[in-house]
Design a protein around this motif. Sequence first.
Motif, mmCIF file in Angstrom:
data_model
loop_
_atom_site.group_PDB
_atom_site.id
_atom_site.type_symbol
_atom_site.label_atom_id
_atom_site.label_comp_id
_atom_site.label_asym_id
_atom_site.label_seq_id
_atom_site.Cartn_x
_atom_site.Cartn_y
_atom_site.Cartn_z
ATOM 1 N N GLU A 143 -12.096 10.072 0.519
ATOM 2 C CA GLU A 143 -11.734 8.724 0.866
ATOM 3 C C GLU A 143 -10.571 8.746 1.439
ATOM 4 O O GLU A 143 -9.539 9.269 1.359
ATOM 5 N N GLN A 144 -10.216 7.626 2.542
ATOM 6 C CA GLN A 144 -8.846 7.569 3.136
ATOM 7 C C GLN A 144 -8.750 6.058 3.237
ATOM 8 O O GLN A 144 -9.583 5.085 3.531
ATOM 9 N N TYR A 145 -7.270 5.677 3.100
ATOM 10 C CA TYR A 145 -6.831 4.314 3.033
ATOM 11 C C TYR A 145 -5.616 4.098 3.830
ATOM 12 O O TYR A 145 -4.761 5.172 3.849
ATOM 13 N N ILE A 146 -5.307 2.978 4.344
ATOM 14 C CA ILE A 146 -4.254 2.677 5.320
ATOM 15 C C ILE A 146 -3.273 1.778 3.924
ATOM 16 O O ILE A 146 -2.241 1.453 4.398
ATOM 17 N N ASP A 147 -4.015 1.143 3.121
ATOM 18 C CA ASP A 147 -3.221 0.295 2.067
ATOM 19 C C ASP A 147 -3.292 0.869 0.740
ATOM 20 O O ASP A 147 -4.376 1.121 0.327
ATOM 21 N N TYR A 148 -2.053 0.953 0.392
ATOM 22 C CA TYR A 148 -2.121 1.687 -1.153
ATOM 23 C C TYR A 148 -2.916 1.084 -2.238
ATOM 24 O O TYR A 148 -3.530 1.302 -2.991
ATOM 25 N N GLU A 149 -2.486 -0.324 -2.258
ATOM 26 C CA GLU A 149 -3.314 -1.153 -3.338
ATOM 27 C C GLU A 149 -4.632 -1.102 -3.277
ATOM 28 O O GLU A 149 -5.392 -1.157 -4.262
ATOM 29 N N THR A 150 -5.058 -1.082 -1.884
ATOM 30 C CA THR A 150 -6.652 -0.865 -1.875
ATOM 31 C C THR A 150 -7.143 0.388 -2.378
ATOM 32 O O THR A 150 -8.132 0.546 -3.120
ATOM 33 N N MET A 151 -6.432 1.577 -2.005
ATOM 34 C CA MET A 151 -6.987 2.627 -2.834
ATOM 35 C C MET A 151 -6.772 2.806 -4.180
ATOM 36 O O MET A 151 -7.671 3.431 -4.662
ATOM 37 N N LEU A 152 -5.793 2.358 -4.926
ATOM 38 C CA LEU A 152 -5.787 1.951 -6.308
ATOM 39 C C LEU A 152 -6.926 1.333 -6.855
ATOM 40 O O LEU A 152 -7.598 1.623 -7.774
ATOM 41 N N ALA A 153 -7.300 0.189 -6.102
ATOM 42 C CA ALA A 153 -8.433 -0.554 -6.582
ATOM 43 C C ALA A 153 -10.114 0.002 -6.191
ATOM 44 O O ALA A 153 -10.807 -0.251 -7.198
ATOM 45 N N GLN A 154 -10.303 0.914 -5.378
ATOM 46 C CA GLN A 154 -11.333 1.280 -5.048
ATOM 47 C C GLN A 154 -11.790 2.776 -5.025
ATOM 48 O O GLN A 154 -12.932 2.944 -5.290
ATOM 49 N N ALA A 155 -10.605 3.539 -4.975
ATOM 50 C CA ALA A 155 -10.713 5.015 -5.002
ATOM 51 C C ALA A 155 -11.134 5.574 -6.447
ATOM 52 O O ALA A 155 -10.668 4.959 -7.466
ATOM 53 N N GLU A 156 -12.036 6.479 -6.432
ATOM 54 C CA GLU A 156 -12.443 6.993 -7.740
ATOM 55 C C GLU A 156 -11.487 8.133 -8.216
ATOM 56 O O GLU A 156 -11.347 9.228 -7.777
#
Length: 557
Positions: free
Chosen positions: A54-67
């Motif tokens: 998985e890759q994200y440009i938004d940190y909060e989104t990574m925390l919320a969505q990534a496993e």
Amino acid sequence: MKKKQQIKIGIVGVCARGGHFRAGCEAVGLIIQAVCDINEKELNSAAEILGAKEQYIDYETMLAQAEIDAVIIGTPMQLHVQQSIAALERGIHVLCEVPAGVSIEECRQLVAACEKSDAVYMMAENYTYTKKNILIRELVRQGLFGQPYYAEGEYLHELKEMNEDTPWRRKWQTGVAGVTYGTHSLGPILQWMPGDRVETVSCVDTAARHKDPRGEEYAQMTPVMVCRTAKGAVIKIRVDMLSDRPHSMTNYSLQGINGSYESSRGGSDQDKIWLKELSKDIRWHDTAALMDVDQLAEKYLPEMWRNPSEKAKKAGHGGGDYFEVLDFVRAIRSEAPTPIGIHEAMDMTLPGLVSQQSILQEGKWMNVPDSREWKEGETTKPKQLRMIWPEERLKSVPTWTVPAGYTLRTYQQGDGDNAEYIRVMKLAGFEFWDEKKIEETLRMTVPDGLFFIVHNKTKKIVATAVALHRFHTRAEFGWLAGDPEHKGKGLGYIVSAAVIKCFINAGYKDIFLQTDDFRIPAIRTYLKLGFEPLFFAPDMEPRWEKILNKLNWVSHI
């Protein structure tokens, strides 16, 4: 977490420092599940190299969505606290780069978040894991140095060009006076002085200054911080990221009752050590030679460092990245406590933050807070009114004209300013203002952010306000006060406008203030300046209606 359970990790700042943790993660069996970086052009490549799903440009989104079970924070230092807290609040374990934070206030917030969270927090001070530093730590632990009572640490790493490639360094590392980036030097030394901590610091610098390509002087040159510890030891820390000189990045020395150690400073110089137990004659021995023939290493070096795996050797920082990640994993699995948990991180970080204020007061000795004594709720203020600076006005720098007979200036060293500051604050009703409160305020103040208006004839301070750093790009307008004898001249507005200009020029995006309902004149000034009420609780609307009616101010509620 079960002992054998695989740990999935996310890395933020992966296109820079965060990406260097790959070898360490792979060596200890971590699964790099997700990566995050605002550098969209290089993010996909970084994800492929690290094997992230998985890759994200938004940190909060990574925390919320990534496993993910844990996160490695390898972002610029001013982001460390907010990103650590965001993860801890979700129960996600944190391994964060150094330093832990860039202000004492936000460090308090981090400590509080750690105390509330069940997740592990560890600061990634990798220089505590280098082979030589581990050896000295073990020699101390096993009593060969006797009682350590003096140490030196230096970080001499010229990076003027890097300041331009990574502008955050220009602001947070070399744009602030003091030893902010001192954990690489202080960290290993504190581990050589087990059970001790820095209680007071004094910091000075030279008058000479380099200039950046725009002709602006750096805020520091080669600051030196002297520390006194709780057990009576003395530590000297020097950080120099600007001087043109032969490379000699990390240097250490340690003096104990029964031993001495000095690391190499480059060139033909070698690491050298003397221990009474190993040598009756007081003379230097080549540390590297002793390690090579196993006279020290085989007997005293921990097993993990005697025969490190090839993966460990390739992990970076001489294997340090491997061993720190290994300790992080062991802490997550409850196999061992983290060696650099939240309070150890504060012990390494807070002295440098206090040094920023000492250097502004010509090396004044200043107390370093002990995070173990911070109590939950200490930073929680009463439910005051709050006002915010509108986002659309972040590019609108206020202007003013100082009336004849007065001068606007910033805080100056010396007892004269302190005494006058206390006097005018008490005139405004802040009876608790004293030398200690000034010291606390200066620790949080943006550089050149404490403003005074002085009456030229009497030399008295007649108005004041201060720009306070709170969190990342968040700032607080603080402590507007004035001498009633000089009211009606707009001095409060002028000194307030100076604070706002300071914030805007420094790049703050979230500016707020807190005040009491009865401070009607101050609130009038805030409204005229452009602040807007913030309704963050149910009782705010009626309270503001009452105040605005008193001021005959047109309400937009």
